[in-house]
Design an enzyme around this catalytic site. Structure first.
Site, mmCIF file in Angstrom:
data_model
loop_
_atom_site.group_PDB
_atom_site.id
_atom_site.type_symbol
_atom_site.label_atom_id
_atom_site.label_comp_id
_atom_site.label_asym_id
_atom_site.label_seq_id
_atom_site.Cartn_x
_atom_site.Cartn_y
_atom_site.Cartn_z
ATOM 1 N N GLY A 11 71.519 46.337 65.518
ATOM 2 C CA GLY A 11 70.531 47.316 65.834
ATOM 3 C C GLY A 11 69.033 46.329 64.880
ATOM 4 N N ALA A 12 69.381 45.055 64.887
ATOM 5 C CA ALA A 12 68.327 44.474 64.185
ATOM 6 C C ALA A 12 67.034 43.529 64.649
ATOM 7 C CB ALA A 12 68.945 43.605 63.144
ATOM 8 N N ARG A 14 64.911 45.184 66.262
ATOM 9 C CA ARG A 14 63.387 46.225 66.246
ATOM 10 C C ARG A 14 63.738 47.470 65.073
ATOM 11 N NH1 ARG A 14 63.566 50.522 70.230
ATOM 12 N NH2 ARG A 14 65.909 50.508 70.918
ATOM 13 N N ASN A 62 77.816 44.203 71.924
ATOM 14 C CA ASN A 62 77.783 45.462 72.832
ATOM 15 C C ASN A 62 78.376 46.199 72.055
ATOM 16 O OD1 ASN A 62 78.133 48.140 74.005
ATOM 17 N ND2 ASN A 62 79.066 47.505 76.262
ATOM 18 N N ASN A 89 73.285 50.046 61.962
ATOM 19 C CA ASN A 89 72.204 50.979 62.740
ATOM 20 C C ASN A 89 71.769 50.865 64.120
ATOM 21 O OD1 ASN A 89 69.288 51.796 62.355
ATOM 22 N ND2 ASN A 89 68.956 49.693 63.561
ATOM 23 N N SER A 141 71.003 60.889 60.283
ATOM 24 C CA SER A 141 69.631 61.122 60.833
ATOM 25 C C SER A 141 69.965 62.478 60.124
ATOM 26 C CB SER A 141 69.528 61.123 62.273
ATOM 27 O OG SER A 141 68.685 61.977 62.935
ATOM 28 N N TYR A 154 73.033 62.931 70.575
ATOM 29 C CA TYR A 154 72.269 62.089 69.537
ATOM 30 C C TYR A 154 73.061 63.439 68.428
ATOM 31 C CZ TYR A 154 69.275 60.135 67.187
ATOM 32 O OH TYR A 154 68.825 59.287 65.908
ATOM 33 N N ALA A 156 74.917 65.594 68.082
ATOM 34 C CA ALA A 156 76.158 65.144 67.593
ATOM 35 C C ALA A 156 77.551 63.792 67.118
ATOM 36 C CB ALA A 156 77.787 65.753 68.149
ATOM 37 N N LYS A 158 75.285 61.987 65.529
ATOM 38 C CA LYS A 158 74.913 61.398 63.863
ATOM 39 C C LYS A 158 75.730 61.817 63.131
ATOM 40 C CE LYS A 158 71.916 57.763 64.875
ATOM 41 N NZ LYS A 158 71.775 56.774 64.282
#
Length: 242
Positions: A11-12, A14, A62, A89, A141, A154, A156, A158
């Site tokens: 996820g790099a 942005r 993916n 990330n 998170s 989300y 769960a 994290k």
């Protein structure tokens, strides 16, 4: 600090992932930018990383696909030689109240946020074991610590990352590999751009502001530089979850 080291960051293209990539590049690490779909943004991340005089390349992957992950890590190994730092990330949201949340919304978030981290760790692990060193940092998170209405999937995922972090830390500690997590709060990014200024959670941040990607990146760089911290969760949340 990280000269001669290679970092994979998912996820790099942005947000937090890009901030982490630029931070590690500024400290001398070569960077493998993993992205889901926006090639233009990924190449911009690569360009900004190489401006620091390091090697960088982008790989579309993916992370929820075992085949994609295996092929991507194989490509990174071929291009860079090894992997010393892994930052998981990549993450998505599919928010909704639990009573109305579809199974697809649950599964998509779990597959990307949690299964994706597992697949990346599994694929990179042999390279780190061979080198007898490695730093794995999972981006969790505060939602995984506190819960958040409308984000059961989300939160769960994290929270699951924290359990994964501690288990991997115990398994790999004797091999010289550490595994830690960073738990951001409200960080300025595309994922949080729709949060309104009157959101009650924002008002409950003791530092009275949202964070920046650079705040998270600094914590990641710290954990990547430490050989004696493992199984830890560092909150970067302005005091929100204390």
């Amino acid at each position: 600090m990280f000269e001669g080291k290679t970092a994979i960051i998912t996820g790099a293209s942005r947000g937090i992932g890009k901030a982490v990539a630029l931070k590690l590049a500024s400290l001398g690490a070569d960077i493998a930018v993993i992205y889901a779909g926006n090639t233009e943004a990924a190449m911009q991340s690569v360009s900004e990383c190489t401006a620091y005089g390091v090697k960088a390349a982008a790989y579309r992957c993916n992370v929820a696909s075992s085949e994609d992950v295996k092929a991507t890590v194989s490509e990174v190994k071929k291009d860079f030689g090894s992997v010393h730092i892994l930052v998981n990330n990549a993450g998505i949201t599919r928010d909704g109240l639990i009573a109305m949340m579809s199974e697809d919304a649950w599964d998509e978030v779990m597959d990307t946020n949690l299964k994706g981290a597992y697949l990346m760790i599994r694929a990179v692990c042999p390279l780190m074991l061979r080198a007898k060193e490695g730093r794995i940092i999972n981006i969790s998170s505060v939602s995984g610590l506190m819960g958040n209405a409308g984000q059961a999937n989300y939160a769960a995922s994290k929270a699951g990352l924290i359990g994964l972090t501690k288990s991997v830390a115990r398994e790999l500690a004797s091999k010289g590999i550490t595994c830690n997590a960073v738990a951001p709060g409200f960080i300025q990014s595309d994922m949080t751009k729709d949060i309104k200024e009157d959101n009650p959670l924002l008002a409950s941040i003791p530092l009275m502001r949202t964070g920046r990607g650079e705040d998270v990146a600094s914590a990641v760089a710290f954990l990547a530089s430490s050989s004696y911290i493992t199984g830890e969760v560092i909150r970067v949340d302005g005091g929100l979850a204390m």
